[in-house]
Scaffold this motif. Structure first.
Motif, short mmCIF file in Angstrom:
data_model
loop_
_atom_site.label_atom_id
_atom_site.label_comp_id
_atom_site.label_asym_id
_atom_site.label_seq_id
_atom_site.Cartn_x
_atom_site.Cartn_y
_atom_site.Cartn_z
N THR A 34 -54.03 84.42 -13.56
CA THR A 34 -53.08 83.38 -12.83
C THR A 34 -52.96 81.98 -13.56
O THR A 34 -52.24 81.46 -13.56
CB THR A 34 -53.67 83.14 -11.56
OG1 THR A 34 -55.15 82.53 -11.59
CG2 THR A 34 -53.65 84.43 -10.65
N GLN A 35 -54.11 81.61 -14.28
CA GLN A 35 -54.27 80.60 -15.40
C GLN A 35 -53.29 80.75 -16.45
O GLN A 35 -52.87 79.61 -17.17
CB GLN A 35 -55.59 80.31 -15.79
CG GLN A 35 -56.44 79.75 -14.70
CD GLN A 35 -57.98 80.08 -15.01
OE1 GLN A 35 -58.37 80.30 -16.07
NE2 GLN A 35 -58.82 79.80 -14.18
N LYS A 72 -58.51 85.82 -12.33
CA LYS A 72 -58.26 84.47 -11.99
C LYS A 72 -57.61 84.01 -13.42
O LYS A 72 -56.85 83.02 -13.54
CB LYS A 72 -59.78 83.68 -11.94
CG LYS A 72 -60.31 84.32 -10.44
CD LYS A 72 -61.86 83.41 -10.55
CE LYS A 72 -62.16 83.68 -9.01
NZ LYS A 72 -63.75 82.93 -9.08
N ASN A 130 -47.52 80.18 -15.04
CA ASN A 130 -47.25 79.08 -14.07
C ASN A 130 -47.05 79.50 -12.75
O ASN A 130 -47.22 79.06 -11.53
CB ASN A 130 -46.31 77.91 -14.52
CG ASN A 130 -46.71 77.35 -15.72
OD1 ASN A 130 -48.12 77.06 -15.91
ND2 ASN A 130 -45.87 77.05 -16.65
N TRP A 153 -48.09 82.26 -11.22
CA TRP A 153 -49.20 83.08 -10.25
C TRP A 153 -50.22 81.95 -9.85
O TRP A 153 -50.73 81.05 -10.85
CB TRP A 153 -49.81 84.21 -11.38
CG TRP A 153 -48.85 85.43 -11.38
CD1 TRP A 153 -47.83 85.37 -12.49
CD2 TRP A 153 -48.62 86.44 -10.50
NE1 TRP A 153 -47.26 86.50 -12.32
CE2 TRP A 153 -47.59 87.27 -11.06
CE3 TRP A 153 -49.16 86.89 -9.54
CZ2 TRP A 153 -47.18 88.47 -10.61
CZ3 TRP A 153 -49.09 87.82 -8.75
CH2 TRP A 153 -47.79 88.80 -9.30
N THR A 154 -50.83 82.07 -8.69
CA THR A 154 -52.05 81.47 -8.37
C THR A 154 -52.90 82.38 -7.59
O THR A 154 -52.67 83.15 -6.79
CB THR A 154 -51.43 80.37 -7.07
OG1 THR A 154 -50.43 79.73 -8.00
CG2 THR A 154 -52.54 79.41 -6.71
N TYR A 155 -54.13 82.05 -8.06
CA TYR A 155 -55.35 82.83 -7.27
C TYR A 155 -55.71 82.02 -6.28
O TYR A 155 -55.92 80.75 -6.08
CB TYR A 155 -56.58 83.00 -8.15
CG TYR A 155 -57.72 83.23 -7.76
CD1 TYR A 155 -57.90 84.78 -7.79
CD2 TYR A 155 -58.81 82.61 -7.08
CE1 TYR A 155 -58.90 85.31 -6.99
CE2 TYR A 155 -59.89 83.08 -6.68
CZ TYR A 155 -59.93 84.51 -6.67
OH TYR A 155 -61.31 85.04 -5.87
N SER A 167 -47.77 87.36 -1.65
CA SER A 167 -49.17 87.44 -1.96
C SER A 167 -49.53 88.68 -2.22
O SER A 167 -49.43 89.63 -1.33
CB SER A 167 -50.01 86.63 -0.98
OG SER A 167 -49.78 85.56 -0.81
N ASP A 207 -45.14 82.75 -7.01
CA ASP A 207 -44.03 81.56 -6.76
C ASP A 207 -42.79 82.26 -7.34
O ASP A 207 -42.22 81.69 -8.43
CB ASP A 207 -44.41 80.32 -7.30
CG ASP A 207 -43.70 79.12 -6.76
OD1 ASP A 207 -42.74 79.42 -5.78
OD2 ASP A 207 -43.67 78.01 -7.56
#
Length: 206
Positions: free
Chosen positions: A14-15, A11, A18, A20-22, A51, A44
């Protein structure tokens, strides 16, 4: 470091970037369905919008078991490896910045062949026997050989087979038509699922 702490690291990764998103809901759903700690990370980038499915394999060991393509439904093997390299580079940058000295990351062999896709020698030999004959004839004998492989895979493969890679191998390495490779993959998927349920049925009633 327990599983909750490891998932928390993904997590935080991903923070840090920019791109990457969990995906929390998808991660929790997959964990519940498989009963294995897992997370799904979205990248992205311009083309695939992939994914990454990351799942616990054994204690303190997690693996990217699949890269799902949210746009086109198919990722060629070379592109698949390129996406793995992106994750490797970004994650190494993150753990270096965050000083997670106890974490290491390694890429497996990039040359993905049957040895990497079907890790059981007995199951792989059975699939190669099917391929050596006339698999595109759809003759009952050839379908039976494929069924023998499905049974061997169910019995001897400790690691779940990524049938998407089988489909890609048939198309990209053996030049199968896409529709034939997809038929083969679907038959393997259905066969393995039926045999999985059969094991549960047998253990429940016997």
């Amino acid at each position: 470091m327990n599983d909750t702490e490891i998932i928390e690291i993904f997590k935080k990764f991903t923070q840090y970037f920019n791109d990457w998103t969990y995906l929390q809901k998808e991660s929790e759903d997959h964990t519940e369905e498989t009963n294995k700690p897992s997370c799904i990370l979205f990248l992205d980038e311009d083309h695939h919008k992939p994914s990454f499915l990351i799942t616990k394999i054994k204690d303190k060991f997690y693996s990217i078991v699949n890269i799902l393509n949210s746009q086109y439904g198919h990722i060629k093997m070379l592109e698949y490896n390129d996406l793995l390299k992106i994750f490797e580079k970004d994650f190494k940058d993150f753990i270096s910045f965050a000083t997670y000295n106890s974490i290491c990351i390694e890429l497996s062999n990039e040359d993905i062949g049957l040895h990497e896709i079907i890790t059981s020698p007995k199951a792989r030999e059975s699939f190669e026997r099917y391929l050596r004959r006339f698999p595109l004839s759809y003759h009952p004998n050839d379908i039976e050989r494929l069924n023998f492989f499905i049974c061997a895979a169910s019995r001897f493969c400790k690691k779940k087979i990524n049938t998407e890679l089988i489909e890609q191998y048939l198309v990209e390495d053996l030049n199968w038509p896409q529709k034939d490779a997809k038929w083969c993959r679907n038959r393997i998927d259905v066969g393995l699922e039926i045999l999985k349920v059969n094991k549960q049925f047998y253990s429940y009633y016997i």
